[in-house]
Design a protein around this motif. Structure first.
Motif, PDB file in Angstrom:
ATOM      1  N   GLY A 209       9.154  32.108  17.785  1.00 39.68           N
ATOM      2  CA  GLY A 209       9.915  31.929  16.483  1.00 39.68           C
ATOM      3  C   GLY A 209      11.412  31.756  17.142  1.00 39.68           C
ATOM      4  N   ALA A 210      12.467  31.299  16.074  1.00 39.57           N
ATOM      5  CA  ALA A 210      13.610  31.143  16.523  1.00 39.57           C
ATOM      6  C   ALA A 210      14.258  32.433  16.868  1.00 39.57           C
ATOM      7  N   MET A 211      15.431  32.247  17.647  1.00 40.95           N
ATOM      8  CA  MET A 211      16.342  33.408  18.171  1.00 40.95           C
ATOM      9  C   MET A 211      17.645  33.129  18.615  1.00 40.95           C
ATOM     10  N   GLN A 212      18.735  34.040  18.803  1.00 34.66           N
ATOM     11  CA  GLN A 212      19.768  33.605  19.263  1.00 34.66           C
ATOM     12  C   GLN A 212      20.121  34.672  20.298  1.00 34.66           C
ATOM     13  N   LEU A 213      20.928  34.213  21.283  1.00 34.39           N
ATOM     14  CA  LEU A 213      21.425  35.117  22.301  1.00 34.39           C
ATOM     15  C   LEU A 213      22.816  34.889  22.509  1.00 34.39           C
ATOM     16  N   LEU A 214      23.546  36.127  22.968  1.00 30.60           N
ATOM     17  CA  LEU A 214      25.061  35.902  23.207  1.00 30.60           C
ATOM     18  C   LEU A 214      25.533  36.871  24.163  1.00 30.60           C
ATOM     19  N   GLU A 215      26.405  36.392  24.862  1.00 31.78           N
ATOM     20  CA  GLU A 215      27.212  37.311  25.828  1.00 31.78           C
ATOM     21  C   GLU A 215      28.427  37.631  25.291  1.00 31.78           C
ATOM     22  N   ASN A 216      28.919  38.938  25.120  1.00 28.31           N
ATOM     23  CA  ASN A 216      30.210  39.304  24.637  1.00 28.31           C
ATOM     24  C   ASN A 216      31.220  39.559  25.891  1.00 28.31           C
ATOM     25  N   PRO A 217      32.490  39.759  25.630  1.00 31.08           N
ATOM     26  CA  PRO A 217      33.551  39.821  26.437  1.00 31.08           C
ATOM     27  C   PRO A 217      33.300  40.589  27.486  1.00 31.08           C
ATOM     28  N   ASP A 218      32.401  41.737  27.597  1.00 35.84           N
ATOM     29  CA  ASP A 218      32.215  42.854  28.719  1.00 35.84           C
ATOM     30  C   ASP A 218      30.922  42.390  29.455  1.00 35.84           C
ATOM     31  N   SER A 219      30.544  41.077  29.153  1.00 37.27           N
ATOM     32  CA  SER A 219      29.465  40.393  29.748  1.00 37.27           C
ATOM     33  C   SER A 219      28.214  41.084  29.487  1.00 37.27           C
ATOM     34  N   LYS A 220      27.956  41.827  28.270  1.00 34.52           N
ATOM     35  CA  LYS A 220      26.676  42.366  27.949  1.00 34.52           C
ATOM     36  C   LYS A 220      25.997  41.400  27.169  1.00 34.52           C
ATOM     37  N   TRP A 221      24.740  41.273  27.349  1.00 36.76           N
ATOM     38  CA  TRP A 221      24.000  40.371  26.286  1.00 36.76           C
ATOM     39  C   TRP A 221      22.983  41.008  25.012  1.00 36.76           C
ATOM     40  N   PHE A 222      22.985  40.362  24.074  1.00 38.89           N
ATOM     41  CA  PHE A 222      22.567  40.896  22.951  1.00 38.89           C
ATOM     42  C   PHE A 222      21.451  39.453  22.124  1.00 38.89           C
TER      43      PHE A 222
END
Length: 271
Positions: A209-222
């Protein structure tokens, strides 16, 4: 029930408090932005009430401005952003600060890529039916999210969209033509990649299924996944890593950027 004040009112109030404290400390926006490790544009957007500050912004601002507690108290009174589903608001706040944002969609056009006509068709199809003011609030919120393309030119945006999302012709041929033109235009931005997953693909790691990923300014992925009337924010790095691997595989299997644009143009010509 007591009506809540408009979110823009509470955000403007927070921004005014922030600006007053900053000016009292004798700091310019540029100086303050450097100290809190956010861009000058982000600081301006918060002070003008256009952007909801995240927790990191509030805490760093408190540290810089003397830890008076005023900003923490003001932040606690911020009204949740109207037009966004309650389960999506936390992700939307993180999205606004992301340095990398990946989106795979197999059901509908991702919100960041939607045109107003396409979005309004989705809102019209909601059940139970939405009121006119609810539709307006949802479109305003969606349009505000789309400002990310201009406000965050250093953020890497990658989208993988299934071919059948366009073939469905949501809203009719005119809406679909406008949508294709919009997506092609966005794909020309140097920080935006749009790839089409072809209709026939015998091996496909995205069938969950659909998904989203992001990297925050602290280089952590969610990661974020959504189901009807609910959403799940994933902070577990092991799970986020698995989803990153799936996305990387799909990125390799989808059409190239050039071939994706070529396919979209052919689809537009066939309408």
């Amino acid at each position: 029930m007591v009506d809540e004040p408009e979110a823009s009112d509470s955000m403007r109030t927070f921004g005014a408090v922030l600006q007053a404290l900053r000016e009292n400390a004798g700091l310019s926006r540029e100086e303050f932005a450097e100290l809190v490790q956010f861009s000058k544009h982000t600081v301006a957007s918060v002070e003008l009430g256009r952007r909801m500050p995240d927790q990191a912004f509030v805490e760093r601002a408190e540290d810089v401005l003397g830890n008076t507690g005023a900003l923490r108290k003001a932040a606690a009174c911020l009204v949740r952003q109207p037009g966004l589903a309650s389960w999506f608001r936390q992700w939307a706040r993180m999205e606004a600060q992301a340095i990398t944002l990946y989106t795979y969609e197999c059901r509908m056009m991702p919100g960041l890529l939607q045109t107003e006509a396409y979005a309004r068709q989705l809102f019209d199809d909601e059940l139970p039916p939405l009121k006119d003011e609810q539709i307006e609030a949802q479109w305003v919120a969606r349009a505000e999210r789309q400002r990310l393309f201009l406000e965050r030119p250093n953020t890497e945006f990658s989208f993988i969209v299934e071919e059948h999302v366009f073939l469905r012709r949501t809203g009719g041929p005119d809406v679909t033509r406008e949508l294709i033109d919009h997506v092609v235009e966005l794909s020309r931005l140097r920080n935006v990649e749009v790839q089409i997953m072809p209709l026939v693909r015998e091996s496909h790691p995205g069938l969950h299924g659909a998904m989203q990923l992001l990297e925050n300014p602290d280089s952590k992925w969610f990661a974020y996944t959504e189901a009807p009337e609910s959403g799940q924010l994933i902070s577990n790095p092991k799970i986020a890593s698995v989803l990153q691997k799936r996305y990387a595989k799909m990125r390799a299997q989808a059409l190239s950027l050039e071939d994706s644009v070529s396919l979209l143009e052919r689809m537009r010509g066939a309408l």
